[in-house]
Structure formats: C-alpha cells, structure tokens
Design a protein around this motif. Structure first.
Motif, PDB file in Angstrom:
ATOM      1  N   CYS A  79      34.370  67.877  50.175  1.00 32.76           N
ATOM      2  CA  CYS A  79      34.647  66.820  51.142  1.00 32.76           C
ATOM      3  C   CYS A  79      33.353  66.072  51.448  1.00 32.76           C
ATOM      4  O   CYS A  79      32.274  66.457  50.990  1.00 32.76           O
ATOM      5  N   CYS A  83      41.231  66.445  64.300  1.00 29.80           N
ATOM      6  CA  CYS A  83      41.663  67.458  63.334  1.00 29.80           C
ATOM      7  C   CYS A  83      43.037  68.006  63.698  1.00 29.80           C
ATOM      8  O   CYS A  83      43.367  68.155  64.881  1.00 29.80           O
ATOM      9  N   SER A  84      43.815  68.313  62.672  1.00 25.07           N
ATOM     10  CA  SER A  84      45.108  68.949  62.889  1.00 25.07           C
ATOM     11  C   SER A  84      45.341  69.982  61.803  1.00 25.07           C
ATOM     12  O   SER A  84      44.957  69.791  60.641  1.00 25.07           O
ATOM     13  N   THR A 115      48.634  72.192  60.466  1.00 23.38           N
ATOM     14  CA  THR A 115      50.079  72.408  60.565  1.00 23.38           C
ATOM     15  C   THR A 115      50.480  73.564  59.662  1.00 23.38           C
ATOM     16  O   THR A 115      49.918  73.757  58.577  1.00 23.38           O
ATOM     17  N   SER A 149      52.660  77.545  54.193  1.00 22.42           N
ATOM     18  CA  SER A 149      51.411  76.854  53.891  1.00 22.42           C
ATOM     19  C   SER A 149      50.732  76.388  55.170  1.00 22.42           C
ATOM     20  O   SER A 149      51.394  76.120  56.173  1.00 22.42           O
ATOM     21  N   ILE A 153      48.087  73.328  56.371  1.00 25.59           N
ATOM     22  CA  ILE A 153      47.536  72.045  55.948  1.00 25.59           C
ATOM     23  C   ILE A 153      46.526  71.578  56.987  1.00 25.59           C
ATOM     24  O   ILE A 153      46.862  71.446  58.166  1.00 25.59           O
ATOM     25  N   LYS A 171      44.147  68.506  58.230  1.00 23.69           N
ATOM     26  CA  LYS A 171      43.868  67.075  58.131  1.00 23.69           C
ATOM     27  C   LYS A 171      42.710  66.728  59.054  1.00 23.69           C
ATOM     28  O   LYS A 171      42.606  67.269  60.163  1.00 23.69           O
ATOM     29  N   ARG A 220      43.498  62.201  59.991  1.00 20.16           N
ATOM     30  CA  ARG A 220      44.790  61.949  59.324  1.00 20.16           C
ATOM     31  C   ARG A 220      44.746  62.087  57.808  1.00 20.16           C
ATOM     32  O   ARG A 220      45.763  61.871  57.136  1.00 20.16           O
ATOM     33  N   LYS A 221      43.609  62.427  57.245  1.00 19.91           N
ATOM     34  CA  LYS A 221      43.503  62.616  55.802  1.00 19.91           C
ATOM     35  C   LYS A 221      43.616  64.095  55.466  1.00 19.91           C
ATOM     36  O   LYS A 221      42.906  64.931  56.032  1.00 19.91           O
ATOM     37  N   LYS A 222      44.521  64.440  54.527  1.00 19.59           N
ATOM     38  CA  LYS A 222      44.686  65.841  54.155  1.00 19.59           C
ATOM     39  C   LYS A 222      43.463  66.320  53.381  1.00 19.59           C
ATOM     40  O   LYS A 222      43.085  65.739  52.365  1.00 19.59           O
ATOM     41  N   GLU A 228      45.236  72.275  51.555  1.00 19.17           N
ATOM     42  CA  GLU A 228      46.513  72.954  51.772  1.00 19.17           C
ATOM     43  C   GLU A 228      46.463  74.275  51.026  1.00 19.17           C
ATOM     44  O   GLU A 228      46.017  74.330  49.875  1.00 19.17           O
TER      45      GLU A 228
END
Length: 212
Positions: free
Chosen positions: A143, A153-154, A156, A161, A163, A165, A168-170, A173
């Motif tokens: 990255c 940051c998130s 989920t 799995s 994930i 982000k 908003r960019k993955k 995963e």
C-alpha cells in the motif's frame, strides 16, 4: 508486574470503555491519543509488547468496525499500527489470542497491510512464561498511505471474510472465522497515533460507540 498496568481509560463519557495495556493514552480535543512512541517489551504477549488498549467489555457477533486514525511520522525505524479484534484471554489480562489488521511502514510512509493471528504457543506452560505465543500472517498487500493524514477506516465481516478499507478504498480481504467474539482494540509501536469516532456494530445495532 506489567500486567497490573491494565487500567481503565476515562474518556469523558458516562462509563469507561477502554483499558490500557501499555503506553501513554489520553483524551485531548475529543480524540484519544497515544503519545509514547517507543513501546516497552514485556514479552508475555504481543499486545503488551505494543502501546495498546482493548475494550473493557467483550463483544460478540459484530459485523463492522469503523474509526478515524491519524498516524504520526516515526522518528526513526519501522512503525506499526494494529487493530486487534476477537481478543480473548485464558486468564486475566494474558491476551494471547486475537486477529488483527496491521499497518507497517518506515520513516516515509505506510507501505504494507497484513492480517495476522496471534495464539498461545504452549498451554501447558505457566502464564508467567515469556515469549509463549506465535504470530501467523494470514494475508498481506502492499500500500501507499501517508503519515499525518486523518484516515477513515472500516473493517467489515461477512461470509467468512474480513475486508479492510481506508478512505473507502479496499486494501485487503482475507478469510476469518465466521463467528467473531472477544474484545477489540488499538495498538502502536514506534509511532504516535490519534483515534476518533469509533463504532462497532452488529448489523444496524451499535454495540460500542465512542467519539471521546
């Protein structure tokens, strides 16, 4: 003993939500700040080797974690910021067992993200045994994330799995156990960080929310 340093962190709300394992954590300007760059190496488990906090209460069935973080540029050497989840302990504050997304970099930028798993190595040994844990990397990705920028940051969890982000960019995963339970936290090594607007949810239900 080092493990007795596990103290609640008052954040201005009606109750304490976080427990300090290591480092200097304080609330300033409605953000939670870790102000100690270097981490003391106690070697009982990885979380206490970093400047870390965990939620006081364990959570179960969560489907998402979101937060804002600003990672300061390190003075020198490698840096690590980690978001541990599914944190469990066989006794007191010996948090051998967890999963975590880890951000790693150097003096210039954060250049690698990984999902790791920590486990107790030999359950037959006493809890006072040092270095009785293993770290396994499940997945990783390169990255290019700058320091000193506020990152949204998130994480989920869905269909086995996790994930991650950033803005908003993955970023990554990777497979995880389907049923998650345990404490959630933040940890840093060789860097200072600021955390804000933490939310942990189970579908539409908010399990933990803290804007400090």
């Amino acid at each position: 003993m080092a493990l007795l340093n596990a103290l609640p962190i008052p954040t201005g709300g009606a109750e304490c939500l976080w427990m300090r394992m290591n480092g200097n954590w304080e609330v300033r300007n409605s953000t939670l700040n870790q102000t100690q760059e270097k981490a003391v190496q106690w070697n009982y488990h990885e979380l206490i080797n970093m400047n870390s906090i965990v939620s006081i209460q364990p959570l179960s069935g969560y489907t998402a974690i979101s937060f804002l973080v600003e990672i300061q540029k390190p003075s020198e050497g490698a840096s690590e910021f980690m978001v541990p989840f599914a944190v469990t302990s066989p006794k007191q504050h010996y948090y051998y067992n967890f999963l975590a997304f880890k951000f790693a970099g150097d003096e210039k930028k954060i250049s690698r993200i990984s999902l790791i798993k920590s486990e107790r190595k030999d359950p037959s040994k006493p809890f006072t045994e040092k270095n009785n844990f293993t770290i396994t990397e499940i997945a990783s990705a390169r990255c290019n994330i700058p320091y000193c920028k506020r990152l949204k940051c998130s994480i989920t969890f869905s269909d086995g799995s996790a994930i991650l982000k950033v803005n908003r960019k993955k970023m990554l995963e990777a497979p995880i156990p389907a049923d998650l339970s345990g404490k959630i936290g933040f940890a840093a090594r060789n860097i200072r960080i600021s955390i804000d607007d933490v939310k942990i949810s189970k579908g539409d239900e908010i399990l933990l929310s803290d804007d400090f």
